[in-house]
Motif scaffolding. Sequence first.
Motif, PDB file in Angstrom:
ATOM      1  N   ASP A 133      30.983  43.894 132.333  1.00 16.72           N
ATOM      2  CA  ASP A 133      31.354  42.978 133.416  1.00 16.72           C
ATOM      3  C   ASP A 133      32.857  42.743 133.455  1.00 16.72           C
ATOM      4  N   THR A 134      33.477  42.594 132.277  1.00 12.51           N
ATOM      5  CA  THR A 134      34.921  42.353 132.219  1.00 12.51           C
ATOM      6  C   THR A 134      35.700  43.561 132.722  1.00 12.51           C
ATOM      7  N   VAL A 135      35.328  44.747 132.228  1.00 11.98           N
ATOM      8  CA  VAL A 135      36.070  45.958 132.565  1.00 11.98           C
ATOM      9  C   VAL A 135      35.930  46.305 134.050  1.00 11.98           C
ATOM     10  N   THR A 136      34.726  46.119 134.594  1.00 19.24           N
ATOM     11  CA  THR A 136      34.474  46.507 135.990  1.00 19.24           C
ATOM     12  C   THR A 136      34.608  45.346 136.960  1.00 19.24           C
ATOM     13  N   ASN A 137      35.004  44.179 136.447  1.00 15.56           N
ATOM     14  CA  ASN A 137      35.133  42.982 137.294  1.00 15.56           C
ATOM     15  C   ASN A 137      33.821  42.656 138.005  1.00 15.56           C
ATOM     16  N   ILE A 152      31.995  51.440 131.288  1.00 13.57           N
ATOM     17  CA  ILE A 152      33.143  50.943 130.515  1.00 13.57           C
ATOM     18  C   ILE A 152      34.162  52.048 130.299  1.00 13.57           C
ATOM     19  N   VAL A 153      33.686  53.220 129.905  1.00 18.18           N
ATOM     20  CA  VAL A 153      34.596  54.339 129.666  1.00 18.18           C
ATOM     21  C   VAL A 153      35.286  54.761 130.959  1.00 18.18           C
ATOM     22  N   ALA A 154      34.544  54.786 132.056  1.00 18.37           N
ATOM     23  CA  ALA A 154      35.096  55.248 133.331  1.00 18.37           C
ATOM     24  C   ALA A 154      36.154  54.302 133.880  1.00 18.37           C
TER      25      ALA A 154
END
Length: 288
Positions: free
Chosen positions: A29-33, A48-50
Amino acid sequence: MSVMSEKEKNGCRRLLELLPVEDLLALKDTVTNRLISVESPSEAIEAIVAYSQSAEELLKRRKVHRDIIFKYLAKEGVAAPPNTEKLHLIWRALALWSSDNVIPFQDTLNDSSACCSEGPDGLADLTALGKEFCRWFFQLLNSLNHTAGQPVQDWGPQHFWGDVRLFILSYTGEQQRDEYHGAELVSRRLSALVWEEKLVFCPNLEHSGLKCLSTPHGLVLVAVAGTIHRENVCLGIFEQVFGLIRDPLDGNRWKMKFVHLKIKGQLGAEQLPVLTYESNDMLQLFTT
């Protein structure tokens, strides 16, 4: 979007598999907003990796706890004392992902398909050459540190020109400058840094830590910044510039003609070391 190498992506995937599911989903959620929905932990890992900007950025996330990186490194056979700080564990993981392949440097770069007419020396991609050289060189050199638990690689004077010059500048307390000439002596002095002094060199192969350039006469200069460790202690930072020239009498292999090593004191900020050399600085090292 992610600009990680395939090695970094695979390493991050294996590391993320060690996270508890709730932490994994929170990190996604944090990484992809919160813009990407997933239905399984494996989909969360791929998201997350992407959407991580870099491997370093991902490892510094709060949900990627120090213990997770420590556990991942242990599974990969990289030993570290239990009290090692998270930043130092991050450096070890990044070094692992950037230097886990030793042999391809000479094999791939000797292949004529690695060259074309795009540069003054016929090299298509200097940055790719520089990265591959640094992965090869530091894996080879660090293998001589018997405390690192790695098999010793084929280090020796055969990787240098017979008239190679090595300059070592040390800024740890008093400034000291040493100079060495000849393949045998240069090879022995560099190997002593890891064999006798038990140092480990961790290069920063991100854009801020690497610079490559070439001259019309076939000299390729590779400059790299990194950190120096002994066991779990970060002793300081280094900047190293290599002058590479092909040897037509030895299968057109790249060999080191010049090596300039600058060692500084303790790293102050919690970030990967940044290269301070400009292109003119690199050229002047070997032309004055």
